[in-house]
Design a protein around this motif. Structure first.
Motif, PDB file in Angstrom:
ATOM      1  N   ASP A 280       0.825  -1.198   0.000  1.00  0.00           N
ATOM      2  CA  ASP A 280       0.000   0.000   0.000  1.00  0.00           C
ATOM      3  C   ASP A 280       0.865   1.255   0.000  1.00  0.00           C
ATOM      4  O   ASP A 280       2.096   1.186  -0.022  1.00  0.00           O
ATOM      5  CB  ASP A 280      -0.978  -0.013   1.174  1.00  0.00           C
ATOM      6  N   ALA A 281       0.199   2.411   0.054  1.00  0.00           N
ATOM      7  CA  ALA A 281       0.914   3.684  -0.068  1.00  0.00           C
ATOM      8  C   ALA A 281       1.882   3.922   1.075  1.00  0.00           C
ATOM      9  O   ALA A 281       2.820   4.712   0.942  1.00  0.00           O
ATOM     10  CB  ALA A 281      -0.096   4.830  -0.145  1.00  0.00           C
ATOM     11  N   GLY A 282       1.689   3.233   2.207  1.00  0.00           N
ATOM     12  CA  GLY A 282       2.601   3.403   3.325  1.00  0.00           C
ATOM     13  C   GLY A 282       4.010   2.939   3.012  1.00  0.00           C
ATOM     14  O   GLY A 282       4.967   3.341   3.677  1.00  0.00           O
ATOM     15  N   SER A 303      -0.246   5.045  -4.574  1.00  0.00           N
ATOM     16  CA  SER A 303       0.278   6.410  -4.610  1.00  0.00           C
ATOM     17  C   SER A 303      -0.568   7.299  -3.705  1.00  0.00           C
ATOM     18  O   SER A 303      -1.758   7.047  -3.504  1.00  0.00           O
ATOM     19  CB  SER A 303       0.269   6.956  -6.036  1.00  0.00           C
ATOM     20  N   ARG A 304       0.048   8.326  -3.164  1.00  0.00           N
ATOM     21  CA  ARG A 304      -0.671   9.266  -2.312  1.00  0.00           C
ATOM     22  C   ARG A 304      -1.436  10.266  -3.174  1.00  0.00           C
ATOM     23  O   ARG A 304      -0.950  10.715  -4.209  1.00  0.00           O
ATOM     24  CB  ARG A 304       0.300   9.977  -1.379  1.00  0.00           C
ATOM     25  N   SER A 305      -2.609  10.638  -2.708  1.00  0.00           N
ATOM     26  CA  SER A 305      -3.466  11.537  -3.496  1.00  0.00           C
ATOM     27  C   SER A 305      -2.821  12.902  -3.715  1.00  0.00           C
ATOM     28  O   SER A 305      -3.126  13.582  -4.701  1.00  0.00           O
ATOM     29  CB  SER A 305      -4.821  11.710  -2.803  1.00  0.00           C
ATOM     30  N   LYS A 307      -0.054  13.495  -4.787  1.00  0.00           N
ATOM     31  CA  LYS A 307       0.768  13.485  -5.988  1.00  0.00           C
ATOM     32  C   LYS A 307      -0.051  13.629  -7.258  1.00  0.00           C
ATOM     33  O   LYS A 307       0.506  13.809  -8.349  1.00  0.00           O
ATOM     34  CB  LYS A 307       1.579  12.179  -6.049  1.00  0.00           C
ATOM     35  N   LYS A 427      -7.617   7.480  -7.456  1.00  0.00           N
ATOM     36  CA  LYS A 427      -6.730   6.562  -6.764  1.00  0.00           C
ATOM     37  C   LYS A 427      -5.562   6.252  -7.684  1.00  0.00           C
ATOM     38  O   LYS A 427      -5.749   5.932  -8.867  1.00  0.00           O
ATOM     39  CB  LYS A 427      -7.470   5.264  -6.398  1.00  0.00           C
TER      40      LYS A 427
END
Length: 547
Positions: A280-282, A303-305, A307, A427
């Motif tokens: 996951d994004a972590g 990916s983090r939103s 970005k 997402k």
């Protein structure tokens, strides 16, 4: 007067009935069953007495066993009447049947047999430690302290080891590296003669109710906002959620730094050349992605939103912020945060990521979902309302999202709210797999399999209670996690072959107890009558030919 009545049937069996005398007439209250042997007759007579006690409001005798019976509709003259008063009816009955049977013990040995078969089907018996297997099975049936393992095993019809023996064998699990043996067995089962091509990774924390830290139990970041010492546990599973590797780290270790050690340990142990790692994004850090790519591994991470504005700058410039439901944008993203964007606005078409030429970027796949947009909007509204309450002084001044602090006090960050509103429903996914190998839909589908590892964590933390609350030394904590890892493997196997949770399997099979009876000085074991659901579980395991 209510009494037990036995009659010889036309087929030669002995029928056991509960009868009453009412105004001089005999009334058959209940037909208990038909016996074809002395042992069955003894059990049916005891069951009938218990039934009479139940009908009269007394506590019934729980035999924990069912005997298959054939109901007879026609009866001959009675052979014997056994009244509750103990009076002899004058009828003939053999001395072997006259003495009542005594239940010596009952056991859920059918449940043990199923769990033992699953344990061996996975190849976990390569550990060659019977006590270790007993501890693993006991954890599946009833997760409890090591001191209570003996009670659980006794209920399963096993000869329980002393608790000091259990501790000695858990120490042996560390000295002889049982975890490596279990990991190898899990890999062979998951691979099924081939290779594991896609693995899923995630982490969780397990806390301790302890005052002081040590080398392993450290205070660190907790999603539950706890300040207790904890450990960080990383779990690697296959695409179906079957466990492959587990790792334990100090509680203050950053989650992003746990990915590479576990993946590399699993890969080197099994000599895997090509594998896709999904996280996951972590786990999204520049060093992690560079390390995976440098090791020749492929990855898909969330990916983090935040970005999205830079990754989709060209799309926003040419098309605005409107999206169709399910729309996918396949583009590129910078490898490091120092570079804001890789896509010049002068080009309307999205760039295609090339593993050879795109040395400063990764492939990025973004998808818009109307359903996700509704959910994100509701979340943003709740966050905005909390921020307003803090600014207005209606909530404690703990700074939430969308609150800005300045010399003039707290204020609502309207620009941040507007930016967040523009990104609802989006997402993103970052990967080093070119489109020629994996389409955007396949990338998204592989990432969504991450729910399997989350499900395995939930199973470990709830059904198996993996939190080592009774352990404080590093070796004992590691040994406990090895036990939980093996129990998780058995539980996931049973779910895959039966479609049932391990809790449902235990609740189905545990009541089916065999009974050991003492009849005229000799012991006889009566097996339980299996239910259709229990038979379906057994058949599923017997017919399983591998993963």
């Amino acid at each position: 007067m209510t009494y037990v009545r036995t009659v010889r049937t036309g087929s030669g069996a002995v029928a056991v009935q509960i009868a009453e005398k009412r105004r001089g007439r005999r009334i058959i209250v209940e037909h208990v069953g038909s016996a074809h042997s002395d042992e069955e007759l003894a059990v049916l007579r005891t069951t009938a007495r218990a039934r009479i006690e139940q009908l009269s409001g007394q506590e019934p005798l729980d035999l924990g066993v069912e005997i298959p019976v054939a109901v007879e509709e026609s009866f001959t003259e009675p052979v014997v009447q056994d009244r509750l008063t103990g009076e002899d009816s004058g009828r003939h009955e053999s001395s072997a049947l006259a003495r009542p049977a005594q239940v010596v013990s009952t056991a859920s040995d059918l449940l043990w047999s199923v769990l033992d078969r699953a344990y061996r089907r996975l190849g976990l018996d390569a550990v060659a430690d019977q006590v270790f297997e007993q501890v693993v099975v006991a954890r599946i049936v009833e997760p409890t302290s090591k001191l209570a393992v003996g009670r659980v095993l006794t209920g399963l019809g096993q000869d329980p080891p002393h608790h000091t023996t259990i501790y000695r064998h858990l120490a042996r699990a560390q000295d002889r590296d049982y975890r490596a043996v279990i990991t190898d067995a899990c890999h062979r089962y998951s691979a099924g003669g081939g290779e594991v091509t896609l693995v899923l990774y995630d982490v969780t924390t397990l806390y301790f109710e302890a005052e002081n830290e040590d080398s392993l139990r450290k205070v660190g970041y907790s999603k539950e906002r706890r300040v207790d010492p904890q450990i960080v546990v990383g779990l690697l599973v296959d695409r179906w959620g079957f466990p492959l590797q587990i790792g334990c780290f100090p509680g203050n270790k950053a989650e992003t730094t746990t990915l590479i050690p576990i993946v590399e340990a699993y890969r080197s142990a099994h000599e895997i050349a090509d594998m896709v790692v999904v996280a996951d994004a972590g786990m999204l850090s520049a060093s992690n992605l560079e390390a995976l790519d440098g090791a020749g591994l492929r990855f898909i991470v969330g990916s983090r939103s935040v970005k999205a504005p830079s990754d989709l700058a060209g799309h926003f410039h040419w098309n605005g912020t409107a999206f169709d439901d399910g729309q996918i944008i396949d583009t590129i993203t910078p490898r490091t945060a120092r570079r804001k964007t890789c896509h010049p606005r002068s080009r309307r078409t999205e760039p295609v990521w090339d593993p050879a030429g795109s040395t400063d970027s990764w492939r990025a796949v973004w998808q818009y979902s109307r359903k996700r947009a509704v959910r994100d909007s509701a979340t943003l509204t709740a966050q905005e309302n909390r921020a307003k309450a803090v600014v207005d002084g209606d909530r404690p001044a703990r700074k939430p999202r969308f609150v800005s602090a300045s010399a003039n006090g707290l204020s609502l960050d309207h620009k941040a709210i507007d930016r967040a509103r523009q990104l609802v429903g989006l997402k993103g996914y970052v990967t080093n797999i070119p489109v020629s190998v994996m389409t955007p839909v396949q990338v998204i589908g592989a990432y969504h399999d991450l729910w399997h590892v989350e499900d395995s964590f939930r199973m470990a933390k709830s059904d198996l209670r993996a939190r080592p609350i009774f352990h404080r030394l590093s070796d004992s904590i590691e040994a406990h996690l090895t036990t939980a890892f093996a129990a998780l493997a058995v539980s996931r196997y049973l779910r895959q072959v039966t479609g049932l949770s391990v809790k449902r399997i235990v609740h189905t099979l545990a009541p089916l107890r065999s009974a050991t009876l003492e009849i005229n000085g000799s012991l006889h074991t009566i097996k339980p009558q299996t239910t259709p659901e229990a038979r379906a579980i057994i058949n599923a395991i017997e017919s399983d030919a591998g993963h």
